[in-house]
Design an enzyme around this catalytic site. Structure first.
Site, mmCIF file in Angstrom:
data_model
loop_
_atom_site.group_PDB
_atom_site.id
_atom_site.type_symbol
_atom_site.label_atom_id
_atom_site.label_comp_id
_atom_site.label_asym_id
_atom_site.label_seq_id
_atom_site.Cartn_x
_atom_site.Cartn_y
_atom_site.Cartn_z
ATOM 1 N N ASP A 13 -40.947 25.882 13.420
ATOM 2 C CA ASP A 13 -39.732 25.220 12.952
ATOM 3 C C ASP A 13 -39.167 24.330 14.057
ATOM 4 O OD1 ASP A 13 -37.352 25.559 10.789
ATOM 5 O OD2 ASP A 13 -36.520 25.357 12.800
ATOM 6 N N TYR A 32 -33.627 18.460 17.822
ATOM 7 C CA TYR A 32 -34.048 19.313 18.951
ATOM 8 C C TYR A 32 -34.759 18.464 20.018
ATOM 9 C CZ TYR A 32 -33.690 23.211 15.519
ATOM 10 O OH TYR A 32 -33.307 24.102 14.558
ATOM 11 N N LYS A 87 -36.429 18.543 10.362
ATOM 12 C CA LYS A 87 -35.139 18.364 9.673
ATOM 13 C C LYS A 87 -34.555 16.974 9.905
ATOM 14 C CE LYS A 87 -34.379 23.211 10.834
ATOM 15 N NZ LYS A 87 -34.925 23.382 12.185
ATOM 16 N N HIS A 132 -30.387 18.819 7.679
ATOM 17 C CA HIS A 132 -30.003 19.761 8.743
ATOM 18 C C HIS A 132 -28.601 20.358 8.542
ATOM 19 C CE1 HIS A 132 -31.173 20.693 13.152
ATOM 20 N NE2 HIS A 132 -30.447 21.672 12.659
ATOM 21 N N SER A 183 -30.187 23.020 5.069
ATOM 22 C CA SER A 183 -29.845 23.958 6.126
ATOM 23 C C SER A 183 -28.327 23.956 6.277
ATOM 24 C CB SER A 183 -30.531 23.512 7.426
ATOM 25 O OG SER A 183 -30.292 24.434 8.460
ATOM 26 N N ASN A 184 -27.768 25.105 6.499
ATOM 27 C CA ASN A 184 -26.325 25.236 6.706
ATOM 28 C C ASN A 184 -25.511 24.826 5.484
ATOM 29 O OD1 ASN A 184 -26.523 26.013 9.587
ATOM 30 N ND2 ASN A 184 -27.408 23.963 9.780
ATOM 31 N N SER A 187 -31.386 31.659 14.408
ATOM 32 C CA SER A 187 -30.799 32.618 15.359
ATOM 33 C C SER A 187 -30.791 34.042 14.809
ATOM 34 C CB SER A 187 -29.379 32.196 15.758
ATOM 35 O OG SER A 187 -29.445 31.188 16.715
ATOM 36 N N PRO A 188 -31.965 34.530 14.403
ATOM 37 C CA PRO A 188 -32.018 35.904 13.875
ATOM 38 C C PRO A 188 -31.691 36.942 14.941
ATOM 39 C CG PRO A 188 -34.245 35.067 14.237
ATOM 40 C CD PRO A 188 -33.302 33.903 14.427
ATOM 41 N N SER A 196 -38.326 31.779 21.346
ATOM 42 C CA SER A 196 -38.483 32.284 22.709
ATOM 43 C C SER A 196 -39.419 31.358 23.473
ATOM 44 C CB SER A 196 -39.056 33.708 22.711
ATOM 45 O OG SER A 196 -39.256 34.126 24.043
HETATM 46 P P1 A2P Z 1 -36.141 33.191 25.878
HETATM 47 O O1 A2P Z 1 -36.393 31.940 25.051
HETATM 48 O O2 A2P Z 1 -35.678 32.889 27.258
HETATM 49 O O3 A2P Z 1 -37.302 34.142 25.829
HETATM 50 P P2 A2P Z 1 -32.518 33.305 18.511
HETATM 51 O O4 A2P Z 1 -33.913 33.258 18.008
HETATM 52 O O5 A2P Z 1 -31.621 34.224 17.763
HETATM 53 O O6 A2P Z 1 -31.893 31.912 18.629
HETATM 54 O O7 A2P Z 1 -32.548 33.897 19.988
HETATM 55 C C1 A2P Z 1 -33.181 33.216 21.029
HETATM 56 C C2 A2P Z 1 -32.759 33.838 22.350
HETATM 57 O O8 A2P Z 1 -33.176 35.200 22.405
HETATM 58 C C3 A2P Z 1 -33.380 33.145 23.517
HETATM 59 O O9 A2P Z 1 -32.424 33.181 24.565
HETATM 60 C C4 A2P Z 1 -34.588 34.009 23.847
HETATM 61 O O10 A2P Z 1 -34.873 33.958 25.230
HETATM 62 C C5 A2P Z 1 -34.103 35.388 23.473
HETATM 63 N N1 A2P Z 1 -35.181 36.250 22.955
HETATM 64 C C6 A2P Z 1 -36.129 35.934 22.060
HETATM 65 N N2 A2P Z 1 -36.915 36.986 21.789
HETATM 66 C C7 A2P Z 1 -36.454 38.008 22.537
HETATM 67 C C8 A2P Z 1 -36.856 39.349 22.709
HETATM 68 N N3 A2P Z 1 -37.883 39.862 22.050
HETATM 69 N N4 A2P Z 1 -36.143 40.122 23.590
HETATM 70 C C9 A2P Z 1 -35.108 39.620 24.271
HETATM 71 N N5 A2P Z 1 -34.665 38.352 24.149
HETATM 72 C C10 A2P Z 1 -35.339 37.546 23.291
#
Ligand code: A2P
Length: 274
Positions: free
Chosen positions: A44, A49, A74, A107, A139-140, A188-189, A231
């Site tokens: 995605d 972005y 998007k 978006h 979205s949104n 942002s799950p 991540s």
């Molecule tokens: P990073 O990218 O430095 O690994 P979301 O998907 O809700 O937007 O969250 C993304 C944030 O959560 C990023 O800061 C990411 O850090 C962090 N993150 C993603 N996966 C994990 C995980 N399994 N454990 C801890 N933090 C995580």
């Protein structure tokens, strides 16, 4: 990992790899390549972005056949309208170096006037009919933004991507989407990391021998939403896929569903000024 079926019959992998806030260039290329190596097939991104070129680069370098991948991008807010949406789509294809997009989303809704959303949608429908987009979505969007679109749409939105995580469930929007057979994707799950220290979630995650992140992603799936965890860290990218070997009990699902609001980004579609 399984595929879900969208309302137009298109298959979509049940977890996607998020790239919001992943810096363009080496970081994004490495993150997406790592995700593809670990088995994600759904990526995605978004024009805003500013990492579409890196996503496209990683996809090409992976060597995975295009038809095995599901790529979302998007339309950004400054490009609303029929002609500008067509141009913005062409620019996204160009950056991604792809011949088609699996899912193209508006978006954010224009929150003052439904007309620009409708004009963009007409452009989306044209591109869909030409086979350049396999599924259309938004979205949104809250119900009040979706209603005028549903009233005029020849092709109904298949997806609504909204902020969704423990502590922020947007129940009214999710219920509206369920009734209209629109799949809810969760951006942002993990609450952008804000909910990963929560002691209630930690206690439940420990019961299943899982991390809080894994609990959040599994919770999304058991509630019928499709999470898009982001991540740039290889171990986390891998960890976020290991969510299919446990089941959260009905009682724990209810407990998480009932948690009071926390971890919200503060982004309210009717108040944002971008
Ligand atoms: P990073 O990218 O430095 O690994 P979301 O998907 O809700 O937007 O969250 C993304 C944030 O959560 C990023 O800061 C990411 O850090 C962090 N993150 C993603 N996966 C994990 C995980 N399994 N454990 C801890 N933090 C995580």
């Amino acid at each position: 990992m399984q595929n879900l079926k969208l309302n137009n019959g298109v298959s979509i992998p049940e977890i996607g790899f998020g790239t919001w806030q992943t810096p363009d260039g080496e970081t994004a290329v490495r993150a997406v390549k790592t995700a593809l190596e670990y088995g994600y097939t759904h990526i995605d991104t978004a024009a805003c972005y500013e990492n579409e070129a890196s996503v496209g680069h990683a996809v090409r370098e992976s060597g995975i056949p295009r038809e095995k991948l599901f790529i979302t991008t998007k339309l950004w807010n400054t490009e609303r309208g029929y002609d500008s949406a067509l141009k913005a789509f062409a620019a996204s294809l160009q950056k991604l170096q792809l011949e088609y997009i699996d899912l193209y989303l508006i978006h954010w809704p224009d929150n003052k006037n439904p007309e620009p959303n409708i004009a963009s949608w007409k452009a989306f429908e044209k591109l869909y009919k030409e086979g350049l987009i396999k599924a259309l979505g938004v979205s949104n969007f809250q119900p009040r933004h979706l209603r005028p679109l549903l009233d005029m749409a020849e092709i109904k939105p298949a997806v609504n991507q909204i902020e969704y995580h423990p502590g922020y469930r947007q129940e009214e929007t999710v219920e509206f989407c369920r009734k209209h057979d629109i799949l809810v994707e969760a951006w942002s799950p993990l609450g952008c990391g804000r909910i990963l220290q929560d002691s209630n979630l930690r206690r439940i995650a420990q019961k299943y021998n899982k991390s809080i992140a894994q609990l959040c992603l599994r919770w999304c799936r058991q509630n019928g939403t499709l999470p898009l965890p982001k991540s740039v860290t290889p171990e986390r990218i891998k960890e976020n896929l290991r969510v299919f070997d446990f089941e959260i009990s009905a009682e724990d699902m209810q407990y998480i569903n009932d948690l009071p609001q926390f971890g919200w980004s503060g982004l309210e579609p009717d108040k944002v000024d971008f």
